[in-house]
Every structure is written in C-alpha cells, then in structure tokens.
Design a protein around this motif. Structure first.
Motif, PDB file in Angstrom:
ATOM      1  N   SER A  38       0.818  -1.389  -0.003  1.00 20.90           N
ATOM      2  CA  SER A  38       0.195  -0.062  -0.027  1.00 20.90           C
ATOM      3  C   SER A  38       0.814   1.098  -0.049  1.00 20.90           C
ATOM      4  O   SER A  38       1.856   1.402   0.842  1.00 20.90           O
ATOM      5  CB  SER A  38      -0.961   0.097   1.215  1.00 20.90           C
ATOM      6  OG  SER A  38      -1.768  -1.165   1.277  1.00 20.90           O
ATOM      7  N   PHE A  39       0.501   2.148  -0.845  1.00 21.28           N
ATOM      8  CA  PHE A  39       1.135   3.421  -0.718  1.00 21.28           C
ATOM      9  C   PHE A  39       0.334   4.487  -1.336  1.00 21.28           C
ATOM     10  O   PHE A  39      -0.449   4.175  -2.307  1.00 21.28           O
ATOM     11  CB  PHE A  39       2.746   3.324  -1.393  1.00 21.28           C
ATOM     12  CG  PHE A  39       2.519   2.883  -2.797  1.00 21.28           C
ATOM     13  CD1 PHE A  39       2.396   3.632  -3.889  1.00 21.28           C
ATOM     14  CD2 PHE A  39       2.941   1.575  -3.043  1.00 21.28           C
ATOM     15  CE1 PHE A  39       2.477   3.233  -5.251  1.00 21.28           C
ATOM     16  CE2 PHE A  39       3.038   0.988  -4.400  1.00 21.28           C
ATOM     17  CZ  PHE A  39       2.749   1.959  -5.458  1.00 21.28           C
ATOM     18  N   VAL A  40       0.747   5.794  -1.402  1.00 20.46           N
ATOM     19  CA  VAL A  40       0.016   6.640  -2.123  1.00 20.46           C
ATOM     20  C   VAL A  40       1.025   7.807  -2.597  1.00 20.46           C
ATOM     21  O   VAL A  40       2.074   7.871  -2.327  1.00 20.46           O
ATOM     22  CB  VAL A  40      -0.598   7.670  -0.995  1.00 20.46           C
ATOM     23  CG1 VAL A  40      -1.318   8.843  -1.504  1.00 20.46           C
ATOM     24  CG2 VAL A  40      -1.569   6.920  -0.166  1.00 20.46           C
ATOM     25  N   VAL A  41       0.645   8.049  -3.938  1.00 12.80           N
ATOM     26  CA  VAL A  41       1.574   9.060  -4.766  1.00 12.80           C
ATOM     27  C   VAL A  41       0.855  10.343  -4.903  1.00 12.80           C
ATOM     28  O   VAL A  41      -0.298  10.436  -5.286  1.00 12.80           O
ATOM     29  CB  VAL A  41       1.736   8.351  -6.055  1.00 12.80           C
ATOM     30  CG1 VAL A  41       3.061   9.521  -6.852  1.00 12.80           C
ATOM     31  CG2 VAL A  41       2.441   7.150  -5.858  1.00 12.80           C
ATOM     32  N   HIS A  42       1.467  11.599  -4.577  1.00 16.59           N
ATOM     33  CA  HIS A  42       0.883  12.795  -4.565  1.00 16.59           C
ATOM     34  C   HIS A  42       1.316  13.611  -5.812  1.00 16.59           C
ATOM     35  O   HIS A  42       2.371  13.186  -6.347  1.00 16.59           O
ATOM     36  CB  HIS A  42       1.157  13.665  -3.376  1.00 16.59           C
ATOM     37  CG  HIS A  42       0.771  12.977  -2.268  1.00 16.59           C
ATOM     38  ND1 HIS A  42       1.556  12.186  -1.188  1.00 16.59           N
ATOM     39  CD2 HIS A  42      -0.507  13.234  -1.343  1.00 16.59           C
ATOM     40  CE1 HIS A  42       0.702  11.900  -0.390  1.00 16.59           C
ATOM     41  NE2 HIS A  42      -0.312  12.477  -0.167  1.00 16.59           N
ATOM     42  N   GLU A  43       0.173  14.607  -5.996  1.00 19.18           N
ATOM     43  CA  GLU A  43       0.630  15.400  -7.155  1.00 19.18           C
ATOM     44  C   GLU A  43       2.077  16.065  -7.301  1.00 19.18           C
ATOM     45  O   GLU A  43       2.432  16.517  -6.388  1.00 19.18           O
ATOM     46  CB  GLU A  43      -0.338  16.491  -7.253  1.00 19.18           C
ATOM     47  CG  GLU A  43      -1.837  16.119  -7.819  1.00 19.18           C
ATOM     48  CD  GLU A  43      -2.599  17.423  -7.893  1.00 19.18           C
ATOM     49  OE1 GLU A  43      -2.342  18.244  -6.988  1.00 19.18           O
ATOM     50  OE2 GLU A  43      -3.663  17.418  -8.282  1.00 19.18           O
ATOM     51  N   GLY A  44       2.562  15.872  -8.316  1.00 18.58           N
ATOM     52  CA  GLY A  44       3.899  16.508  -8.377  1.00 18.58           C
ATOM     53  C   GLY A  44       4.974  16.109  -7.712  1.00 18.58           C
ATOM     54  O   GLY A  44       6.233  16.791  -7.258  1.00 18.58           O
ATOM     55  N   ARG A  45       4.802  14.793  -6.963  1.00 22.62           N
ATOM     56  CA  ARG A  45       5.743  14.311  -6.077  1.00 22.62           C
ATOM     57  C   ARG A  45       6.590  13.006  -6.401  1.00 22.62           C
ATOM     58  O   ARG A  45       5.770  12.512  -7.469  1.00 22.62           O
ATOM     59  CB  ARG A  45       5.227  14.316  -4.436  1.00 22.62           C
ATOM     60  CG  ARG A  45       4.734  15.425  -3.913  1.00 22.62           C
ATOM     61  CD  ARG A  45       5.851  16.268  -3.618  1.00 22.62           C
ATOM     62  NE  ARG A  45       5.318  17.636  -3.093  1.00 22.62           N
ATOM     63  CZ  ARG A  45       5.439  17.856  -1.642  1.00 22.62           C
ATOM     64  NH1 ARG A  45       5.558  16.985  -0.959  1.00 22.62           N
ATOM     65  NH2 ARG A  45       4.929  19.005  -1.430  1.00 22.62           N
TER      66      ARG A  45
END
Lengths: 332, 341
Positions: B37-44
C-alpha cells in the motif's frame, strides 16, 4: 621486483576501409603483485578494449598498433598463439560482466571450473573436481557439494558471479581482469562480491585490473586508478588521492555525477542539483589529436582545441594528469 | 514558490493492499507482491527500493495493469483503475505512463523515433499522423533531442539518447504520473546524471508525479520525496526521504544503506555490523512471520512466528519490525568528518 603487469604505450586501432581509426592511444600502467588498479570511464572510452588487448582477445578488425604488455616480464603481444592459450585461464584470467552469458548453460558448474584445471594443470577428473569443490567453498557458495553438479540456470545472479570468480581463480592466476563484475548484481550482493575478491586476493596475491564506470563503488578495494577518456588515459594516480583531489576536469565531473548518500543529520537538507557532464563521448574516428574532452569541458579554452592533448605529466609523486588546465587541489 | 507547491498536494494514485501472485510448479504460489500500500501525490516522487526479486517491478507492473493483480485496489484520482474498461481505461492510460529499464529493448528497432513517440498520441488521443508529428517535433526538444531526431532509427541513438526518447514517449500524452522502472540503471554515471536532471526539470515544469523504482539508494534520495523499501514482496519501511535517511528503523534498510555508503571508515563500520549475508529466500510460499527474520541479526522468536505490521515511528514514517525502537539504531555520524580530518 618486476611488476606482474606492465602495459607500455599500448596503442590499438580499428582497420576500416577508409583508414585506421585509433581506439586506444599510448596507454601505460603497471601493477604489482597483490595490487588492484581501477580502469574508470564511460562506455566507449576503451576500458573493455584494454582488457581484451591484455588477454589477447581483440575482436576482428582491431589490431595492436604498437606498445607492449608484459605479464611477469613476458610480452604477451609477441608470444605465439599456443603460448597465449597456455597463459589464458592459467596465469591470467578474466571475469566478464554478464555471468549469465559467460557461463555455458549445458555444462554443470563443476565441469566448467574443472576445464581450466584439467587443461592447464593436467589434473585428473577426480582431482580437478576436488579442486573445483574447494573453489566453490572458497567463494562462499552454500551447499557447495550439490552446487558442483548444478547447471548455471539454477543459480541466482550473485551465485553465478561467484562461480565465474571460482573459475577465474581456479588456477591461481597472477593476473585477474574483472570487467564490471558487479553491474548486473544488487548492491548488497555487490558488496559481498567485492569483499570476496579482496579476501581471495590477499590469500593468493593475485593482481587485479578492475574495470568500472563508477569509481565510488570500488574505491575501497583499489590501490590506483587510471581514468580513460576516448581511448586515452587522462589521469592516473593513487585511488584515495584521485578521489579526494581529482585534477582532470573529466575525473572531477565523473565523481560529481553520482548522487552521494547523505545520512543522519545530513539527510535533512534539500539535495543540490546533480552536476552533469553535457554531451557524449565522441565516437571512434571523431577524436582529434587535441583534447577529446574539450567540447564537454567547462574549463576548456582555445588552447585545448588548438594544440595536441598534453602528455600525462606528474602533478605530484605518482599522480599524473593530461590537461592544459588541471583543476586546483580542492580545499578540503 | 508557486501556489501549487504551498498547497497540500493531493493524492493522484492510491494503492491499497495490492497483491500479485503467480502460480508455480507443483501447485505452489509465487508471492511476488503481498499486500503493498502506498500513495503518490501530485508533483511528488515516490521511490521504491529493494533487491532483485523483492517485487519492485512487479508492483509497478501490477499498478500499470501489465500483470493482473490477484487482489487489492489501485485508485487513480477517485476511480478504481483496476476495474476500468474500454474508453475509460484508454483515457486513464493517458494519465499514467511508464519508462522501462532497458532503452535497447523498449524501442522497436524497425520504427523511426518519431513514430515511436507518436504512437501513444495516435492510440490514446486519436491524433492524425500529421498532428501527432507536429506534437513530436515539440516534444523532442523538451527532452534534449533535436526535432530531426524523429527521422532516425533507435540504433542510431546512444543509450542515454534512447532513454530520452522513451521519456518523450511517456510525456507525449501529458501524463500526471510516470512510472520509471530502473530507468537510469542501465546508463553510465555521467549519462545517468543527465537523465536524472531531465526528470527533475520535467517534474518542476509540468508537475508530474513519479514512481521511481531503483536499487540505487543515492539516486532515490536525490530524486524522491518519499521512499518505500521492499523485501520479498512487502514494504518493510516507508516514509519521507529526509526522515528515512536521517533515522532508518528496519534492519534490512540498514543493510541496504551500509552497502551504498561511499568508501571510508563509516562504510567499514556499517558493513561490519549491518550488511546481511547471502540472498533473500525464495518468494515461493515464503515462511510465516517476518520474511527478513532468517537473515536478520536481531531476530527473536516472535519474528519467526508473527508477521510484523507497519507502525508509525515518525510523521508519515512507518516500519514493519517487531523490534523497531528496541534495537539501537546505527550511528551515521563522524564518517565524513573522520575522513577529511
């Protein structure tokens, strides 16, 4: 004491219909027993070609123009093919980059290690197998007795490279050439393979030529370094000195290119932009007698492209550089 | 600097409990990815590190739907990406693109560079040949290639230039996220630096997010805001890059770091204490408990029976280790100091 390996003025060229194209130009270095030299540079700078020239394995079309390669005093460029075959795999051997393609898939690991032993040392099947087993144990392969009868496909990349090392060192060579031996491997396995090479070197006194494009990764196991650019040696000296105070702009550029790990308190800051060397290594046949690095060099002046590249000149004892405008010694 | 940077970045991609299993001989199961599980943020940028066989690439392929997920969710913005079909899927594919490791294998040798870069435009945006060619002519300079490069074949480019082409192809549909699977690993250090700087510049100019898969910790630290460390199909430690490298908590992270530290006394000290020997066990029916326990110098009985769950150790920094906090963390100080002194 004479050095194990003495390369003098090595010049290799490629014969084309249009003429001769220089590939390696006046390369010279020496290597003592139990010592390691790193050949550093980008792809196309002549690192692997140097290795092949030493092993007498230059591909078709490439010819040794001049110079000598003395292995323990014997010029391997002048010996007859039979003598070269007797040396290869025996007094000098090589570890290739891709352990998968360098091992024969249809023979067991044991057979492949035995081949050199039976051929060069005249050992019988039984004796050779025993030595092969001892070699597998020496390169720390677990369950060596079973692995002796395994085929390469059954081994992981790290294990295969250990088998390559076992093969190369089976006859206790005076000289080992390792061409990017760990690029295909994981970092943790890389560290293990380098530690292993160092250990075996201390035990056998083998001299090692280590070819790499990343000096940082091998700095702790090499004694000297020769930086190649477009087939010419541009800097040569003790590894620590070259690492801490690189004098050729190319060497300095190479070192600044790889991001350095920042740990602990240093990890908090924002990373600085990575320095890059713009452009590419000039292809064969497009290398002027003037400094080949000048078009990519921030320090280049008119002089660099107008005059021939200067010969390697001592800048401190043992440390040579070939540059009209060497970098100042870095202020630590 | 800009409003976008000040605002709290919104998630683009959320991966929940992604599992990818493959059948193996004898009815066994390869646990390639197990509950990631993970999250990718805008522009990161999120970096995923680990050894070969740890499941980094399979995770990327699972996210991209190049291999079917056994279970789990991939949420693109607010939509379930794994459930999409037809036109919706094509539209979504425009928004996530991929760059592969080997620029020699990922470009069709029989097609011109311009056609290769135009392909996603033609397929996913339905552009005409002419319109796509115009866009390609604009795209090539943004990755540092001349527009005339469109008429050359892949073999006429160097490795670094080929990787620039692959990046141009990934950029063609103006994606929000690019998955880079070992995108610089096959390149020489000098060319690697050029490509890393290019990726960073594109991110700053276009606000693209990256999932950056690499085995090189230095590269990941340089490029990524967050890092996830995988071992045998699971994320064992995850957090903001600064927090991770100031105080990594998992013994496996320590091993990876000790192998990557530049030469010097610090490296010797760390290697002697933390570098694990051998290789990871097989992902076929992995053992119960912590998967690293068999190689871990700090393992206790509990590690071999009970699977550790990720727990927070610092803001947004999680570690899956029973003994995190109990065992003394490595001392990273004095390494460089001692060398220059």
């Amino acid at each position: 004491m004479i050095p194990i390996l003495s390369v003098r003025d090595l010049t290799v060229s490629l014969k084309r219909a249009s003429g001769t194209v220089p590939v390696l130009e006046r390369l010279s270095f020496e290597l003592d027993r139990g010592r390691t030299i790193a050949l550093v540079g980008e792809s196309g700078c002549g690192k692997s070609m140097t290795a092949l020239a030493i092993m007498g394995l230059l591909p078709d079309g490439f010819a040794l123009e001049k110079g000598s390669i003395l292995l323990d005093g014997e010029d391997v460029t002048k010996v007859p093919p039979a003598r070269l075959r007797a040396l290869r795999g025996n007094a000098m051997s090589m570890i290739f980059q891709e352990p998968m393609t360098a091992l024969n898939p249809v023979f067991t690991v044991g057979d492949q290690i035995c081949e050199a032993l039976r051929l060069h040392q005249g050992l019988g099947r039984q004796a050779a197998m025993e030595r092969a087993l001892a070699m597998l144990k020496a390169v720390q392969i677990p369950a060596a007795e079973q692995r002796l009868h395994a085929y390469p496909h059954a081994l992981s990349g790290g294990m295969r490279q250990r088998v390559m090392i076992a093969m190369a060192l089976a006859c206790r060579p005076k000289l080992l050439i390792a061409d990017e031996p760990t690029t295909a491997l994981d970092v943790t396995v890389q560290a293990q393979v380098f530690d292993l090479l160092k250990e075996l070197q201390e035990e056998m006194g083998t001299a090692i030529v280590l070819i790499t494009h990343d000096l940082g990764a091998v700095a702790d196991i090499t004694d000297t370094v020769a930086v190649l650019y477009a087939g010419r040696c541009v800097e040569h000296g003790p590894t620590l000195e070259v690492m801490e105070a690189p004098r050729h702009p190319y060497t300095r550029g190479l070192m600044a290119c790889s991001p350095h790990l920042r740990l602990g308190a240093a990890a908090a800051g924002v990373p600085e932009p990575l320095q890059e060397i713009p452009g590419l290594v000039p292809p064969l046949g497009q290398r002027p007698p003037s400094c080949a690095f000048a078009p990519r060099c921030a320090r280049a002046t008119d002089k660099c492209s107008a005059q021939d590249q200067p010969p390697l000149a001592a800048i401190s004892p043992d440390h040579e550089v070939s540059c009209w405008h060497p970098e100042e010694r870095a202020v630590a | 600097m800009t409003a976008v940077e000040n605002a709290r970045p919104r998630p683009i991609l959320q991966v929940n409990d992604l599992t990818v299993h493959f059948p193996a001989a004898g009815g066994k199961v390869v646990h390639a990815v197990d509950g990631v599980s993970f999250v990718v943020h805008e522009g990161r940028s999120l970096g995923i590190v680990g050894e070969s066989g740890s499941g980094k690439s399979t995770t990327a392929q699972g996210v991209m739907r190049l291999v079917p997920a056994t279970s789990g969710q991939v949420v693109l913005r607010d939509e379930d990406f794994l459930a999409m079909r037809g036109g919706r899927l094509r539209e979504a594919r425009r928004r996530i693109q991929m760059v592969f490791q080997d620029p020699f294998a990922s470009l069709d040798p029989r097609r011109q560079a311009g056609e290769l870069v135009a392909e996603p435009l033609r397929l996913l945006e339905g552009l005409s040949r002419r319109a796509a060619a115009d866009r390609v002519a604009e795209l090539l300079p943004t990755v540092g290639l001349p527009p005339e490069a469109a008429f050359l074949y892949p073999h006429q480019f160097s490795g670094g230039q080929r990787q620039r082409l692959c990046i141009a192809r990934a950029l063609a549909t103006a994606p929000e996220l690019i998955v880079c699977d070992e995108a610089v690993s096959a390149l020489d250090v000098a060319i690697q630096a050029q490509i890393l700087n290019l990726l960073r510049r594109l991110q700053q100019e276009r606000g693209i997010a990256y999932i950056f898969i690499s085995h090189d910790l230095g590269v990941v630290q340089h490029l990524c805001d967050e890092i996830a460390v995988m071992y045998l199909g699971q994320i064992i430690e995850q957090g903001p890059t600064a927090s991770f490298f100031s105080a990594p908590r998992h013994p496996y992270s320590w091993s990876l770091i000790s192998a990557a530290v530049p030469a010097g006394p610090l490296r010797e000290r760390l290697k002697a204490r933390y570098l694990v020997k051998g290789e990871p066990p097989s992902p076929i029916d992995p053992p119960a408990g912590c998967r690293f326990a068999g190689r871990c110098a700090f393992a206790v009985d509990r590690c071999r029976t009970e699977t550790p769950l990720p727990r927070p150790v610092a803001p947004r920094h999680f570690v899956a280790c029973h003994r995190a906090g109990e065992i003394e963390a490595p001392d990273f100080s004095s390494g460089e100091m001692a060398r220059s002194a």
